[in-house]
Motif scaffolding. Structure first.
Motif, PDB file in Angstrom:
ATOM      1  N   ALA A   1      -1.872  14.033  18.294  1.00  0.00           N
ATOM      2  CA  ALA A   1      -1.547  14.002  16.869  1.00  0.00           C
ATOM      3  C   ALA A   1      -2.371  12.915  16.190  1.00  0.00           C
ATOM      4  CB  ALA A   1      -0.063  13.746  16.668  1.00  0.00           C
ATOM      5  N   VAL A   2      -2.672  13.144  14.916  1.00  0.00           N
ATOM      6  CA  VAL A   2      -3.456  12.189  14.135  1.00  0.00           C
ATOM      7  C   VAL A   2      -2.784  11.979  12.789  1.00  0.00           C
ATOM      8  CG1 VAL A   2      -5.653  11.742  12.987  1.00  0.00           C
ATOM      9  CG2 VAL A   2      -5.623  12.832  15.239  1.00  0.00           C
ATOM     10  N   GLU A   3      -2.648  10.727  12.397  1.00  0.00           N
ATOM     11  CA  GLU A   3      -2.239  10.393  11.030  1.00  0.00           C
ATOM     12  C   GLU A   3      -3.306   9.486  10.444  1.00  0.00           C
ATOM     13  OE1 GLU A   3       1.905   9.239   9.630  1.00  0.00           O
ATOM     14  OE2 GLU A   3       0.825   7.343   9.302  1.00  0.00           O
ATOM     15  N   LEU A   4      -3.934   9.940   9.381  1.00  0.00           N
ATOM     16  CA  LEU A   4      -4.996   9.184   8.723  1.00  0.00           C
ATOM     17  C   LEU A   4      -4.493   8.727   7.368  1.00  0.00           C
ATOM     18  CD1 LEU A   4      -7.929   8.180   8.623  1.00  0.00           C
ATOM     19  CD2 LEU A   4      -8.569  10.403   7.688  1.00  0.00           C
ATOM     20  N   THR A   5      -4.509   7.410   7.153  1.00  0.00           N
ATOM     21  CA  THR A   5      -3.958   6.822   5.937  1.00  0.00           C
ATOM     22  C   THR A   5      -5.037   6.094   5.148  1.00  0.00           C
ATOM     23  OG1 THR A   5      -1.757   6.518   6.905  1.00  0.00           O
ATOM     24  CG2 THR A   5      -2.327   5.121   5.038  1.00  0.00           C
ATOM     25  N   TYR A   6      -5.019   6.315   3.839  1.00  0.00           N
ATOM     26  CA  TYR A   6      -5.857   5.544   2.916  1.00  0.00           C
ATOM     27  C   TYR A   6      -4.918   4.794   1.981  1.00  0.00           C
ATOM     28  CZ  TYR A   6      -9.841   8.312   4.474  1.00  0.00           C
ATOM     29  OH  TYR A   6     -10.812   8.906   5.235  1.00  0.00           O
ATOM     30  N   GLN A   7      -4.949   3.476   2.052  1.00  0.00           N
ATOM     31  CA  GLN A   7      -4.048   2.659   1.244  1.00  0.00           C
ATOM     32  C   GLN A   7      -4.722   2.268  -0.064  1.00  0.00           C
ATOM     33  OE1 GLN A   7      -2.821  -1.503   2.355  1.00  0.00           O
ATOM     34  NE2 GLN A   7      -0.895  -0.491   2.887  1.00  0.00           N
ATOM     35  N   LEU A   8      -4.009   2.505  -1.174  1.00  0.00           N
ATOM     36  CA  LEU A   8      -4.578   2.211  -2.488  1.00  0.00           C
ATOM     37  C   LEU A   8      -4.121   0.882  -3.051  1.00  0.00           C
ATOM     38  CD1 LEU A   8      -5.129   5.303  -2.212  1.00  0.00           C
ATOM     39  CD2 LEU A   8      -4.909   5.421  -4.696  1.00  0.00           C
ATOM     40  N   GLY A   9      -3.030   0.344  -2.529  1.00  0.00           N
ATOM     41  CA  GLY A   9      -2.547  -0.931  -3.035  1.00  0.00           C
ATOM     42  C   GLY A   9      -1.309  -0.781  -3.895  1.00  0.00           C
ATOM     43  N   VAL A  10      -0.976  -1.853  -4.612  1.00  0.00           N
ATOM     44  CA  VAL A  10       0.243  -1.887  -5.410  1.00  0.00           C
ATOM     45  C   VAL A  10       0.074  -1.056  -6.676  1.00  0.00           C
ATOM     46  CG1 VAL A  10       1.814  -3.376  -6.704  1.00  0.00           C
ATOM     47  CG2 VAL A  10       0.854  -4.160  -4.532  1.00  0.00           C
ATOM     48  N   ALA A  11       1.075  -0.223  -6.954  1.00  0.00           N
ATOM     49  CA  ALA A  11       1.075   0.578  -8.186  1.00  0.00           C
ATOM     50  C   ALA A  11       2.487   0.549  -8.755  1.00  0.00           C
ATOM     51  CB  ALA A  11       0.628   2.010  -7.917  1.00  0.00           C
ATOM     52  N   ARG A  12       2.779  -0.444  -9.570  1.00  0.00           N
ATOM     53  CA  ARG A  12       4.105  -0.613 -10.127  1.00  0.00           C
ATOM     54  C   ARG A  12       4.274   0.191 -11.406  1.00  0.00           C
ATOM     55  NH1 ARG A  12       7.125  -2.569  -6.058  1.00  0.00           N
ATOM     56  NH2 ARG A  12       6.165  -4.399  -5.119  1.00  0.00           N
ATOM     57  N   VAL A  13       5.449   0.797 -11.557  1.00  0.00           N
ATOM     58  CA  VAL A  13       5.735   1.571 -12.760  1.00  0.00           C
ATOM     59  C   VAL A  13       5.855   0.661 -13.978  1.00  0.00           C
ATOM     60  CG1 VAL A  13       8.250   1.480 -12.583  1.00  0.00           C
ATOM     61  CG2 VAL A  13       7.164   3.479 -13.625  1.00  0.00           C
ATOM     62  N   LEU A  14       6.015  -0.654 -13.739  1.00  0.00           N
ATOM     63  CA  LEU A  14       6.148  -1.591 -14.840  1.00  0.00           C
ATOM     64  C   LEU A  14       4.854  -1.752 -15.626  1.00  0.00           C
ATOM     65  CD1 LEU A  14       8.185  -4.402 -13.012  1.00  0.00           C
ATOM     66  CD2 LEU A  14       9.059  -2.663 -14.559  1.00  0.00           C
ATOM     67  N   LEU A 208       0.785  -9.290  10.745  1.00  0.00           N
ATOM     68  CA  LEU A 208       0.924 -10.670  10.298  1.00  0.00           C
ATOM     69  C   LEU A 208      -0.415 -11.291   9.888  1.00  0.00           C
ATOM     70  CD1 LEU A 208       3.476 -12.003  12.943  1.00  0.00           C
ATOM     71  CD2 LEU A 208       3.915 -11.496  10.523  1.00  0.00           C
ATOM     72  N   ALA A 209      -1.493 -10.773  10.422  1.00  0.00           N
ATOM     73  CA  ALA A 209      -2.819 -11.324  10.130  1.00  0.00           C
ATOM     74  C   ALA A 209      -3.395 -10.814   8.816  1.00  0.00           C
ATOM     75  CB  ALA A 209      -3.784 -11.000  11.268  1.00  0.00           C
ATOM     76  N   GLN A 210      -2.757  -9.793   8.231  1.00  0.00           N
ATOM     77  CA  GLN A 210      -3.306  -9.198   7.026  1.00  0.00           C
ATOM     78  C   GLN A 210      -2.914  -9.989   5.780  1.00  0.00           C
ATOM     79  OE1 GLN A 210      -5.523  -6.649   7.533  1.00  0.00           O
ATOM     80  NE2 GLN A 210      -4.965  -7.385   9.590  1.00  0.00           N
ATOM     81  N   PRO A 211      -3.788 -10.004   4.758  1.00  0.00           N
ATOM     82  CA  PRO A 211      -3.431 -10.666   3.498  1.00  0.00           C
ATOM     83  C   PRO A 211      -2.304  -9.903   2.811  1.00  0.00           C
ATOM     84  CG  PRO A 211      -5.464  -9.425   3.243  1.00  0.00           C
ATOM     85  CD  PRO A 211      -5.133  -9.406   4.710  1.00  0.00           C
ATOM     86  N   LEU A 212      -1.508 -10.613   2.051  1.00  0.00           N
ATOM     87  CA  LEU A 212      -0.399  -9.988   1.344  1.00  0.00           C
ATOM     88  C   LEU A 212      -0.852  -9.460  -0.004  1.00  0.00           C
ATOM     89  CD1 LEU A 212       2.405 -12.640   2.011  1.00  0.00           C
ATOM     90  CD2 LEU A 212       1.959 -10.529   3.271  1.00  0.00           C
ATOM     91  N   TRP A 213      -0.162  -8.396  -0.475  1.00  0.00           N
ATOM     92  CA  TRP A 213      -0.419  -7.914  -1.826  1.00  0.00           C
ATOM     93  C   TRP A 213       0.135  -8.925  -2.819  1.00  0.00           C
ATOM     94  CZ3 TRP A 213      -3.856  -4.302  -2.174  1.00  0.00           C
ATOM     95  CH2 TRP A 213      -3.953  -3.336  -1.197  1.00  0.00           C
ATOM     96  N   PRO A 214      -0.356  -8.944  -4.059  1.00  0.00           N
ATOM     97  CA  PRO A 214       0.157  -9.878  -5.061  1.00  0.00           C
ATOM     98  C   PRO A 214       1.661  -9.738  -5.235  1.00  0.00           C
ATOM     99  CG  PRO A 214      -1.824  -8.791  -5.865  1.00  0.00           C
ATOM    100  CD  PRO A 214      -1.416  -8.089  -4.596  1.00  0.00           C
ATOM    101  N   PRO A 215       2.346 -10.828  -5.583  1.00  0.00           N
ATOM    102  CA  PRO A 215       3.805 -10.740  -5.780  1.00  0.00           C
ATOM    103  C   PRO A 215       4.158  -9.687  -6.828  1.00  0.00           C
ATOM    104  CG  PRO A 215       3.064 -13.021  -5.801  1.00  0.00           C
ATOM    105  CD  PRO A 215       1.838 -12.159  -5.830  1.00  0.00           C
ATOM    106  N   ARG A 216       5.262  -9.019  -6.625  1.00  0.00           N
ATOM    107  CA  ARG A 216       5.709  -7.999  -7.569  1.00  0.00           C
ATOM    108  C   ARG A 216       6.196  -8.659  -8.855  1.00  0.00           C
ATOM    109  NH1 ARG A 216      10.375  -4.943  -4.815  1.00  0.00           N
ATOM    110  NH2 ARG A 216       9.524  -5.820  -2.907  1.00  0.00           N
TER     111      ARG A 216
END
Length: 218
Positions: A1-14, A208-216
């Protein structure tokens, strides 16, 4: 099985940009879904589960491709997905403004459909509490964002986040091998590393080694 993910980042409805990014990603996923299924499931018959979808967890959005089957080894399936995506940009560009607008309008109308089950309604409400966004009018504002999506928006997201040379490309491929296929796994890992890929042996340490997204925004 394969799961391929492309992450776009934070997308807040605000935020307007957040609503637009999420709306565009949904249209992109819907535009690719049938083509993906037709090519890899119907024509190539690579698996009994073949799908493409957009989702959002804690405000972070992603586009996901899933293929589950035993016709090819996972690395071979990943190669076929990559071939599809290279052609996918051309297929998207061949669709008219009206075609993509029809997809966006259908998604918007679906978004405005009232929940017919109590569990669905409760989940939507608790979703706002968990996200701390508390947008009780989420369906309305997200439907409006979908109606505003243009063909150029969809192509721009593909070029930036999905395309092999996209500046915002964040890609994670999960290849699942059975315990009896360690030789195939080792060969796939060596091939991926030779191509510049990173093999994640310790998922927790990698996370844990990855940078965090900006605070919500709250």
């Amino acid at each position: 099985a394969v799961e391929l993910t492309y992450q776009l980042g934070v997308a807040r409805v605000l935020t307007q940009d957040g609503r637009k990014t999420w709306a565009t990603l949904q249209v992109l996923a819907a535009a690719l879904r049938d083509q993906f299924y037709t090519e890899l499931r119907t024509r190539q018959q690579l698996g009994y589960i073949v799908t493409c979808f957009a989702d959002r967890k804690e405000g972070v959005t992603r586009l996901v491709f899933v293929v589950q089957g035993a016709v090819l080894d996972p690395l071979g399936v990943l190669d076929r997905i990559d071939i599809f995506l290279k052609q996918g940009r051309t297929n998207l560009a061949s669709q008219s403004e009206a075609d993509l607008q029809a997809i966006a309008d259908s998604l918007a109308n679906s978004r405005l459909t009232r929940a017919t089950q109590l569990g669905t309604s409760v989940e939507r409400t608790w979703g706002e509490i968990r996200s701390r966004e508390l947008r009780w009018d989420r369906a309305v504002v997200e439907a409006a964002a979908l109606h505003d999506i243009k063909r150029a928006d969809v192509l721009e997201v593909f070029d930036r986040y999905i395309s092999e040379r996209g500046q915002g490309r964040r890609r994670l491929a999960t290849l699942i091998y059975g315990s009896a296929h360690s030789t195939q796994y080792n060969k796939a890992a060596a091939t991926a590393e030779a191509a510049g890929g990173q093999i994640i042996e310790d998922v927790k340490a990698f996370s844990l080694a990855q940078p965090l997204w900006p605070p919500r925004e709250v």
